[in-house]
Scaffold this active site. Structure first.
Site, PDB file in Angstrom:
ATOM      1  CE1 TYR A   1      -3.503   2.736   0.671  1.00  0.00           C
ATOM      2  CE2 TYR A   1      -2.040   3.427   2.453  1.00  0.00           C
ATOM      3  CZ  TYR A   1      -3.120   3.673   1.621  1.00  0.00           C
ATOM      4  OH  TYR A   1      -3.834   4.845   1.743  1.00  0.00           O
TER       5      TYR A   1
ATOM      6  NE  ARG B   1     -16.722  23.808  53.517  1.00  0.00           N
ATOM      7  CZ  ARG B   1     -17.822  23.065  53.410  1.00  0.00           C
ATOM      8  NH1 ARG B   1     -17.770  21.776  53.655  1.00  0.00           N
ATOM      9  NH2 ARG B   1     -18.967  23.605  53.063  1.00  0.00           N
TER      10      ARG B   1
END
Length: 505
Positions: free
Chosen positions: A49, A290
């Site tokens: 490919y 907190r």
């Protein structure tokens, strides 16, 4: 920095951010040359490919031997089709470094001249023109990497000494020669995840800075309100088993260790002297003050995990096919698929958006006198009603945070088939990385506004001699940019300068 076998993310950052030079070891050159020679011989009588076939759905068409080289040039030129804004120089440099590193593994069959030229572009700060838009992140960053390949064959454009110039002109100035395609240099350059990965590394670098600044701002606000220290104590946070939470709490303790404003609960609410029905002392702070270890903890862990995935990616072979010299074989597959990077970029932008949301809520806390009960509305140091303080810039922070919330929707799941349905499921990794970069930039803007507000609040309460040395250093540096103000002034230049300070420190 010598590219040899494995590149750490710290070494990667030192090259792209601190201009460490790239050197190529003999081991790498021998490995690349061996791979090239093997593919050259192996491909003579086989169907491989992208060597003697077309690309994508055109792979069923054999390419004549005499057309093989031209095929690679056709691929590069036809896919140099990006649009949008050019990627910034740091992201392009990161993409080139990621690409040269993967090609140096010897799994790509490229000619060593390609490695040499990419090294020179990196070391000489020659930036190929690569656009934000184009890649779907499946056969890699095809379009963006095509623009890199275009420069390597001596075409296209580059940024050079601050100017956009034709590549050929810059190569003549720098006495550089384009590569000559030998076998599959076009496909090997383009079939990979290096652009999304390079942008990802840049994103992680800045995300770590944001985390550090967010933690410092969170500590400063806790000082401003004289919060109790138990919410970032080791005793409380070690009852949760999450390392990120424990690490954030530890950093908070280090940042605040010499503050005279942070209080101990036993000195106030645990004395047995609080007999009133409605307590004057606030029992607990709002969540944005907190719950910092619980909020920033997972953000810290996510950034670290993203960095680990990216390090694996740029040290991997991520093109197709894979050349295996040891076993004398060529394997066809999909290592170019960008799902790993795409997913990590989505995770990163989600947590940075949460960090932005934390900054916006902390900012709102400081600006809302009914909530904090210690500062004038909008930390207005002028005349209430006549002056506006930080009122105007809050709108900017709020709208920018909202944009981040919208942008944090995932790209990973937005696959659209294309390429005649050959690419029927794709990663959109490059888009994910680019959008994450925008989320990060937005976060710096919101933090800049928060930080200006923090130093105004410190001056309002006359606390600068009582804050921690870490907060005092931050205060002094910001005050060099924007002096204490009580009268209204144009704010956008100061916001930009403080943003630049956050990015560069």
């Amino acid at each position: 920095m010598n590219i040899n076998s494995y590149l750490s993310i710290e070494e990667f950052e030192n090259i792209i951010f601190y201009n460490n030079k790239v050197a190529i070891s003999d081991e790498v050159l021998n490995r690349v040359n061996e791979s090239f020679n093997f593919l050259n011989e192996f491909s003579e009588n086989k169907v491989i490919y992208g060597v003697n076939t077309g690309f994508g759905p055109m792979a069923q068409y054999r390419i004549k031997d005499e057309d093989r080289i031209q095929l690679q040039y056709n691929l590069i030129r036809s896919h140099s089709s990006g649009t949008g804004k050019p990627l910034n120089a740091v992201c392009v440099k990161a993409a080139m470094l990621a690409r040269i590193n993967t090609l140096s593994l010897g799994n790509s069959g490229v000619h060593p001249s390609l490695i040499h030229l990419m090294k020179e572009l990196i070391n000489r700060n020659i930036t190929p023109l690569i656009f934000e838009h184009g890649g779907v992140g499946a056969s890699g960053d095809l379009v963006q990497l095509a623009h890199l390949a275009l420069v390597l064959i001596g075409e296209g454009e580059v940024f050079y000494k601050g100017e956009r110039k034709p590549t050929q002109e810059v190569f003549e100035i720098e006495n550089l020669k384009p590569i000559e395609v030998k076998i599959r240099e076009g496909l090997a350059l383009m079939n990979g995840t290096s652009v999304m990965t390079g942008i990802g590394v840049v994103n992680v670098y800045h995300a770590n800075k944001l985390l550090n600044w967010s933690l410092k701002c969170s500590c400063a606000i806790n000082e401003i309100v004289q919060a109790y220290d138990d919410h970032f104590s080791a005793e409380l946070n070690n009852t949760k088993r999450h390392k990120g939470q424990q690490e954030v709490a530890l950093r908070m303790r280090k940042n605040l260790e010499d503050s005279t404003l942070i209080r101990k609960r036993e000195d106030h609410l645990y004395t047995g002297e609080n007999t009133e029905d409605i307590f004057k002392e606030k029992v607990q702070e709002y969540y944005s003050l907190r719950c910092v270890p619980q909020i920033l903890g997972p953000i810290l862990e996510t950034i670290d995990n993203v960095a680990s995935i990216l390090e694996d990616e740029f040290n991997s072979a991520n093109d197709n096919p894979i050349i295996d010299v040891k076993n004398k074989h060529v394997y066809h597959g999909g290592n170019f698929h960008g799902d790993y990077v795409s997913l990590e970029m989505d995770k990163l932008k989600i947590v940075i958006t949460k960090l932005t949301m934390l900054a916006e809520r902390q900012l709102n806390y400081l600006l809302n006198s009914k909530i904090n009960e210690i500062l004038p509305p909008f930390v207005n140091l002028g005349t209430l009603g006549f002056n506006f303080g930080m009122q105007g810039v809050q709108f900017t922070a709020t709208s920018t945070t909202a944009e981040n919330q919208m942008l944090s929707n995932p790209m990973y799941i937005h696959s659209i088939p294309n390429n005649n349905d050959n690419q029927d499921i794709v990663s959109m990794g490059t888009n994910a990385a680019v959008i994450t970069a925008k989320v990060i930039e937005n976060a710096f803007e919101v933090l800049a506004i928060e930080l200006i507000t923090i130093v105004q609040a410190i001056d309002c309460l006359e606390q600068k001699e009582a804050i921690s040395s870490v907060t005092r250093k931050m205060y002094d540096e910001v005050r060099q940019i924007i002096p204490k103000f009580s009268q209204d002034q144009v704010m956008y230049p100061f916001v930009q300068q403080v943003k630049d300070y956050l990015i560069n420190n």
